[in-house]
Design a protein around this motif. Structure first.
Motif, PDB file in Angstrom:
ATOM      1  N   ALA A  27     -10.061   0.332 -13.513  1.00  0.00           N
ATOM      2  CA  ALA A  27     -10.457   1.719 -13.908  1.00  0.00           C
ATOM      3  C   ALA A  27      -9.128   2.568 -14.169  1.00  0.00           C
ATOM      4  N   ALA A  28      -9.168   3.261 -15.213  1.00  0.00           N
ATOM      5  CA  ALA A  28      -7.882   4.372 -15.473  1.00  0.00           C
ATOM      6  C   ALA A  28      -7.882   4.985 -14.370  1.00  0.00           C
ATOM      7  N   SER A  29      -6.530   5.143 -14.236  1.00  0.00           N
ATOM      8  CA  SER A  29      -5.863   6.129 -13.079  1.00  0.00           C
ATOM      9  C   SER A  29      -5.226   7.230 -13.859  1.00  0.00           C
ATOM     10  N   PRO A  30      -5.164   8.350 -13.053  1.00  0.00           N
ATOM     11  CA  PRO A  30      -4.565   9.718 -13.571  1.00  0.00           C
ATOM     12  C   PRO A  30      -3.136   9.760 -13.408  1.00  0.00           C
ATOM     13  N   PHE A  31      -2.557   8.791 -12.585  1.00  0.00           N
ATOM     14  CA  PHE A  31      -1.137   8.567 -12.661  1.00  0.00           C
ATOM     15  C   PHE A  31      -0.674   7.177 -11.977  1.00  0.00           C
ATOM     16  N   LEU A  32       0.633   6.940 -12.282  1.00  0.00           N
ATOM     17  CA  LEU A  32       1.050   5.703 -11.923  1.00  0.00           C
ATOM     18  C   LEU A  32       2.479   5.800 -11.200  1.00  0.00           C
ATOM     19  N   VAL A  33       2.661   5.296 -10.235  1.00  0.00           N
ATOM     20  CA  VAL A  33       4.077   5.275  -9.445  1.00  0.00           C
ATOM     21  C   VAL A  33       4.370   3.891  -9.446  1.00  0.00           C
ATOM     22  N   VAL A  34       5.751   3.745 -10.176  1.00  0.00           N
ATOM     23  CA  VAL A  34       6.310   2.253 -10.091  1.00  0.00           C
ATOM     24  C   VAL A  34       7.727   2.499  -9.405  1.00  0.00           C
ATOM     25  N   LEU A  35       7.929   1.314  -8.116  1.00  0.00           N
ATOM     26  CA  LEU A  35       8.744   1.256  -7.649  1.00  0.00           C
ATOM     27  C   LEU A  35       9.776  -0.058  -7.717  1.00  0.00           C
ATOM     28  N   ASP A  36      11.190   0.219  -7.536  1.00  0.00           N
ATOM     29  CA  ASP A  36      11.812  -0.895  -7.563  1.00  0.00           C
ATOM     30  C   ASP A  36      11.320  -1.854  -6.059  1.00  0.00           C
ATOM     31  N   ALA A  37      11.823  -2.974  -6.166  1.00  0.00           N
ATOM     32  CA  ALA A  37      11.590  -3.759  -4.715  1.00  0.00           C
ATOM     33  C   ALA A  37      12.707  -3.461  -3.781  1.00  0.00           C
TER      34      ALA A  37
ATOM     35  N   THR B  64      -2.190   4.793  -8.971  1.00  0.00           N
ATOM     36  CA  THR B  64      -1.938   3.084  -9.005  1.00  0.00           C
ATOM     37  C   THR B  64      -0.359   3.118  -8.582  1.00  0.00           C
ATOM     38  N   VAL B  65      -0.494   2.223  -7.788  1.00  0.00           N
ATOM     39  CA  VAL B  65       1.069   1.672  -7.334  1.00  0.00           C
ATOM     40  C   VAL B  65       1.375   0.558  -7.901  1.00  0.00           C
ATOM     41  N   ALA B  66       2.860   0.396  -8.657  1.00  0.00           N
ATOM     42  CA  ALA B  66       3.282  -0.863  -8.841  1.00  0.00           C
ATOM     43  C   ALA B  66       4.544  -1.138  -8.595  1.00  0.00           C
ATOM     44  N   VAL B  67       5.047  -2.237  -8.737  1.00  0.00           N
ATOM     45  CA  VAL B  67       6.385  -2.620  -8.349  1.00  0.00           C
ATOM     46  C   VAL B  67       6.914  -3.450  -9.286  1.00  0.00           C
TER      47      VAL B  67
ATOM     48  N   GLU C  61       8.378 -15.214  -5.599  1.00  0.00           N
ATOM     49  CA  GLU C  61       8.069 -16.142  -4.751  1.00  0.00           C
ATOM     50  C   GLU C  61       8.058 -15.154  -3.410  1.00  0.00           C
ATOM     51  N   VAL C  62       8.884 -14.078  -3.210  1.00  0.00           N
ATOM     52  CA  VAL C  62       8.756 -13.113  -2.110  1.00  0.00           C
ATOM     53  C   VAL C  62       7.707 -11.994  -2.280  1.00  0.00           C
ATOM     54  N   LEU C  63       7.582 -11.637  -3.552  1.00  0.00           N
ATOM     55  CA  LEU C  63       7.001 -10.246  -3.871  1.00  0.00           C
ATOM     56  C   LEU C  63       5.362 -10.590  -3.685  1.00  0.00           C
ATOM     57  N   ASP C  64       5.095 -11.963  -4.162  1.00  0.00           N
ATOM     58  CA  ASP C  64       3.659 -12.280  -4.198  1.00  0.00           C
ATOM     59  C   ASP C  64       2.981 -12.071  -2.860  1.00  0.00           C
ATOM     60  N   THR C  65       3.738 -12.348  -1.693  1.00  0.00           N
ATOM     61  CA  THR C  65       3.381 -12.119  -0.452  1.00  0.00           C
ATOM     62  C   THR C  65       3.647 -10.740   0.059  1.00  0.00           C
ATOM     63  N   VAL C  66       4.746 -10.096   0.024  1.00  0.00           N
ATOM     64  CA  VAL C  66       5.058  -8.759   0.289  1.00  0.00           C
ATOM     65  C   VAL C  66       4.247  -7.545  -0.356  1.00  0.00           C
ATOM     66  N   ALA C  67       3.886  -7.587  -1.607  1.00  0.00           N
ATOM     67  CA  ALA C  67       3.348  -6.630  -2.319  1.00  0.00           C
ATOM     68  C   ALA C  67       1.724  -6.472  -1.988  1.00  0.00           C
TER      69      ALA C  67
ATOM     70  N   ASP D  55       0.492  -7.219   0.769  1.00  0.00           N
ATOM     71  CA  ASP D  55       0.421  -6.873   2.107  1.00  0.00           C
ATOM     72  C   ASP D  55       0.804  -5.256   2.428  1.00  0.00           C
ATOM     73  N   LEU D  56       1.587  -4.688   1.264  1.00  0.00           N
ATOM     74  CA  LEU D  56       1.852  -3.203   1.280  1.00  0.00           C
ATOM     75  C   LEU D  56       0.745  -2.503   0.512  1.00  0.00           C
ATOM     76  N   GLY D  57      -0.243  -3.063  -0.047  1.00  0.00           N
ATOM     77  CA  GLY D  57      -1.096  -2.338  -0.630  1.00  0.00           C
ATOM     78  C   GLY D  57      -0.900  -2.126  -2.133  1.00  0.00           C
ATOM     79  N   VAL D  58       0.015  -2.711  -2.699  1.00  0.00           N
ATOM     80  CA  VAL D  58       0.616  -2.651  -4.195  1.00  0.00           C
ATOM     81  C   VAL D  58      -0.582  -3.008  -4.675  1.00  0.00           C
ATOM     82  N   ASP D  59      -0.418  -2.408  -6.106  1.00  0.00           N
ATOM     83  CA  ASP D  59      -1.739  -2.832  -7.072  1.00  0.00           C
ATOM     84  C   ASP D  59      -1.167  -3.860  -8.142  1.00  0.00           C
ATOM     85  N   LEU D  60      -0.093  -3.662  -8.767  1.00  0.00           N
ATOM     86  CA  LEU D  60       0.536  -4.375  -9.691  1.00  0.00           C
ATOM     87  C   LEU D  60       1.820  -4.719  -9.379  1.00  0.00           C
ATOM     88  N   TRP D  61       2.423  -5.976  -9.786  1.00  0.00           N
ATOM     89  CA  TRP D  61       3.660  -6.342  -9.444  1.00  0.00           C
ATOM     90  C   TRP D  61       4.555  -7.279 -10.411  1.00  0.00           C
ATOM     91  N   ARG D  62       5.610  -7.342 -10.676  1.00  0.00           N
ATOM     92  CA  ARG D  62       6.257  -8.415 -11.802  1.00  0.00           C
ATOM     93  C   ARG D  62       7.671  -8.589 -11.195  1.00  0.00           C
TER      94      ARG D  62
END
Length: 211
Positions: free
Chosen positions: A2-12, A94-97, A104-110, A112-119
């Motif tokens: 679903a569309a979200s009103p805002f997006l937060v993108v973090l470095d890892a 939405t939270v993205a990283v 190999e690491v982010l697929d476990t960590v993200a 677990d921390l509740g991140v919605d999207l990651w690359r």
């Protein structure tokens, strides 16, 4: 999604988590100090990120994939990260990283921390060992900015409603593309160019800035 009103993108590395993952993997190869020095130079913007990453990944050749369990055990989430993720979700965001590090690491960590999207980048593996090569295109500064724009488009979030949080020179294009670019635990060049600088190494400090 679903569309979200805002997006937060973090470095890892050094943002979502306290560690630089490539340095933890390099420790497994006995090459931690030299890789750490190269990482620091790349984050200061002294060398091209993609070139630096390839040379640092070359130093990982021969590390068995079984070492990732030890690497994951050493990961330290940044203080306040879970509270920030919860606050974004509570506001319908939405939270993205996006990371110059590794899936190999982010697929476990993200998750677990509740991140919605990651690359992130992927390490090439042959017969259970790292080959010293990156598999596929490198997520560099432009790749990070492209990910933010792509996710915003998919979520129907205008760029003015995006927040990018990073610490290194390869985060600057992403921060520039976002509606608000935050320097967090950042190198001097990044602090100088950010819209705002977050002082404490605690992601809860970002919560008052959320829409």
């Amino acid at each position: 999604m679903a569309a979200s009103p805002f997006l937060v993108v973090l470095d890892a590395d050094s943002t979502l988590i306290r560690n630089e993952v490539i340095e933890l993997i390099a420790d497994e190869a006995g090459r931690g100090p030299e890789v750490a020095a190269a990482t620091e130079a790349a984050m200061r913007g002294e060398v091209d990120f993609a070139t630096s990453l390839r040379s640092r990944v070359e130093a990982l050749r021969g590390v068995p994939v079984t070492a990732f369990a030890r690497v994951l055990a050493r990961i330290e989430p940044t203080p306040g990260v879970r509270e920030l993720v919860d606050a974004v979700h509570a506001r319908g965001g939405t939270v993205a990283v996006v990371s110059g590090g590794f899936h190999e690491v982010l697929d476990t960590v993200a998750p677990d921390l509740g991140v919605d999207l990651w690359r992130a980048n992927r390490l090439h593996v042959d017969e259970g060992m790292l080959t010293g090569l990156v598999d596929g295109d490198i997520v560099d500064a432009e790749g990070k900015a492209a990910a933010l724009r792509e996710w915003a488009g998919e979520l129907d979030v205008p760029l003015r409603s995006t927040i990018a949080i990073g610490d290194g020179a390869n985060d600057l294009r992403m921060m520039d593309a976002a509606g608000l670019g935050l320097a967090f635990n950042a190198k001097p060049a990044v602090r100088a160019q950010a819209n705002l600088v977050v002082g404490p190494v605690d992601l809860r400090a970002v919560i008052p800035l959320l829409p």
